[in-house]
Design a protein around this motif. Structure first.
Motif, short mmCIF file in Angstrom:
data_model
loop_
_atom_site.label_atom_id
_atom_site.label_comp_id
_atom_site.label_asym_id
_atom_site.label_seq_id
_atom_site.Cartn_x
_atom_site.Cartn_y
_atom_site.Cartn_z
N TYR A 158 0.85 -1.19 0.00
CA TYR A 158 0.00 0.00 0.00
C TYR A 158 0.88 1.23 0.00
CZ TYR A 158 -3.73 -3.21 1.46
OH TYR A 158 -4.62 -4.24 1.53
N SER A 159 0.36 2.29 -0.60
CA SER A 159 1.08 3.56 -0.56
C SER A 159 0.95 4.18 0.82
CB SER A 159 0.52 4.52 -1.62
OG SER A 159 -0.84 4.86 -1.30
N GLN A 160 1.85 5.11 1.11
CA GLN A 160 1.80 5.78 2.40
C GLN A 160 0.51 6.55 2.57
OE1 GLN A 160 4.01 5.35 4.84
NE2 GLN A 160 2.65 6.55 6.16
N GLU A 161 -0.01 7.10 1.47
CA GLU A 161 -1.28 7.83 1.54
C GLU A 161 -2.42 6.89 1.92
OE1 GLU A 161 -4.15 10.61 -1.34
OE2 GLU A 161 -2.21 9.85 -2.06
N GLU A 162 -2.41 5.65 1.32
CA GLU A 162 -3.45 4.70 1.65
C GLU A 162 -3.36 4.27 3.11
OE1 GLU A 162 -4.36 2.25 -2.45
OE2 GLU A 162 -2.49 1.82 -1.38
N LEU A 163 -2.14 4.05 3.59
CA LEU A 163 -1.97 3.65 4.99
C LEU A 163 -2.43 4.73 5.94
CD1 LEU A 163 1.55 1.93 4.78
CD2 LEU A 163 -0.68 0.81 4.90
N THR A 164 -2.24 6.00 5.54
CA THR A 164 -2.62 7.11 6.41
C THR A 164 -4.12 7.36 6.39
OG1 THR A 164 -0.47 8.15 6.01
CG2 THR A 164 -2.20 9.55 6.91
N SER A 165 -4.72 7.28 5.20
CA SER A 165 -6.14 7.60 5.07
C SER A 165 -7.05 6.43 5.38
CB SER A 165 -6.42 8.12 3.65
OG SER A 165 -6.09 7.13 2.69
#
Length: 476
Positions: free
Chosen positions: A419-426
């Motif tokens: 997963y991208s960092q954005e996906e992990l954060t959101s």
């Protein structure tokens, strides 16, 4: 005696008598004068007091009294008291009875009236005659007495009010004092109770502190004992670990490497009455049960597979797979599940099931999730099927890896999602999935490493299914 001496002597006697009489007369006159002077002084003081009382009720200031005194005594300055009294008496007699010098008497009376008027002050007007002045002063005295009486009544009323207020204050103070006394008594009693409670609590706290001190001392001793025991156990553990390492090292000399799966034949084909039926030389006395499967190899036996290359898994696939349907004494009838193209089953072909052994019960450690039909995701249900096959075919399922473990069967290796960092954060659920997958992969790697360290053969799902003759059954 001569006549001359006799006459002298008689003269001396006469002179002595005369002198004595004169002296006595003078003494008597002195007493009389002194008495009259005292009487005159007393009369003067009485008169002065009367005038002062009368005039003082109008205005008793020192200046007015002094003026009145000056008016009354201005004509008699420098005179003795007796002379002043005689002079006043004569003047009064002349004024009343009339004298030759009436003008002087009236003038003196007028001066006395003026002096009295000046002394009266406060705007009071006195008549011009002496009798009128005396009457005016009498009236003034009466008026002043009336005022004094009224003032006395007011003072009495004020005193009565003050006395009543004082009585009320005394009653209030009495009630207040009673309340204060009661409150003081209650406070004293409360203080006694509080002191007793505090004393009791102090004693309890002291006992508790003593108990805690004793407990702490016991804990310290126990802790020291435990620490000594821990050190001793650690030493024992180290010694045992050394012995275990030595034992594993010795055992490793007799175990093949984990990347080599060496299997001996469990039995062989004894008859082939048809293309779909065969008989094997294993029966009821050999712990054979219906449903057991075997892989059939040619007479060369099972190949030796090395490494973890998935491409080598197919080498463990035999030319046929069979399933026991009817165990008998010393023999079992089996159905043919699969035959590789161009291959035939002949008498004497070896059969193999990695789980089965007629002489011993192997210990299997199963870890991970399996996907027996190679469709969908690995799951715990298929893991339970693998365990049931192992236990049902005569082997043991163990819950840990040690030197007594014969085989380790591993399910599919966990895959960590990307997963991208954005996906992990959101999306927190994706972060959780990744964390869980990472933990599962770490545990999978640890199990594999421990098996390698103990030289325990490791079977993945495919190799396990091939070596029990169950690959085709699982894929159906």
């Amino acid at each position: 005696m001569t006549p001359s001496s006799s006459g002298s002597k008689n003269g001396l006697v006469v002179w002595s008598i005369v002198a004595t009489i004169v002296a006595l007369g003078s003494l008597i006159w002195g007493f009389i004068s002194f008495a009259q002077a005292n009487k005159a002084q007393t009369a003067l003081e009485s008169t002065e007091k009367s005038f002062t009382e009368v005039l003082g009720k109008a205005d008793l200031s020192g200046a007015n009294v002094a003026a009145l005194k000056e008016a009354a005594t201005s004509s008699y300055q420098g005179m003795k008291l007796l002379d002043v009294a005689v002079a006043q008496k004569n003047e009064l007699a002349t004024l009343v009875g009339g004298s030759n010098d009436e003008r002087k008497a009236r003038t003196d009376a007028e001066n006395a009236i003026k002096a009295a008027q000046a002394a009266a002050g406060n705007g009071a007007a006195l008549p011009g005659t002496l009798a009128g002045a005396l009457k005016g002063m009498t009236d003034l005295v009466a008026a002043q007495n009336a005022k004094i009486t009224a003032m006395g009544d007011e003072v009495k009323a004020a005193n009565d009010a003050m006395n009543a207020a004082l009585a009320e204050k005394a009653a209030i103070m009495k009630v207040s004092d009673e309340k204060v006394a009661s409150a003081t008594a209650e406070m004293t009693e409360s203080q006694k109770t509080a002191d007793a409670y505090a004393s009791s609590k102090d004693a309890q706290l002291k006992d508790r502190e003593d108990q805690l001190v004793n407990k702490n001392s016991e804990f310290l001793k126990s802790d020291q004992t435990n620490n000594e025991r821990i050190v001793q156990l650690q030493q024992e553990k180290a010694a045992l670990q050394t012995q275990l390492d030595e034992a594993n090292a010795e055992r490793a000399k007799y175990r093949v490497p984990t990347n080599q799966i060496l299997t001996a034949a469990d039995g062989e084909i004894t008859r082939t009455p048809g293309t779909d039926r065969v008989f094997i030389n294993l029966g009821r006395g050999d712990q054979i049960a219906p449903g057991m499967t075997f892989e059939v190899f040619d007479k060369l036996g099972a190949p030796h597979v090395t490494g973890d290359n998935p491409a080598d898994d197919r080498l463990l696939k035999g030319k046929a797979s069979i399933e026991v349907i009817s165990p008998q004494q010393g023999i079992s009838e089996c159905r043919v599940v699969r035959v590789s193209p161009g291959q035939t089953i002949t008498e004497g072909d070896p059969i193999l099931n990695v789980v089965y052994d007629r002489n011993v019960k192997f210990n299997f450690y199963v870890f991970g999730k399996f996907n027996l039909d190679y469709a969908g995701d690995a799951n715990d249900r298929d893991t339970e099927i693998v365990k049931r096959l192992i236990s049902g075919w005569g082997a043991n399922i163990v819950d840990q890896i040690n030197t007594k473990t014969d085989f380790v069967v591993l399910g599919e290796e966990p895959v960590v999602p990307t997963y991208s960092q954005e996906e992990l954060t959101s999306e927190p659920e994706k972060a959780f999935q990744k964390e869980q997958a990472e933990q599962a992969l770490d545990t999978y790697t640890e199990v594999k490493a421990k098996a390698n360290a103990l030289n325990i053969p490791i079977l993945n799902q495919t190799r396990f299914l091939y070596l029990i003759g169950y690959y085709t059954e699982a894929a159906r």
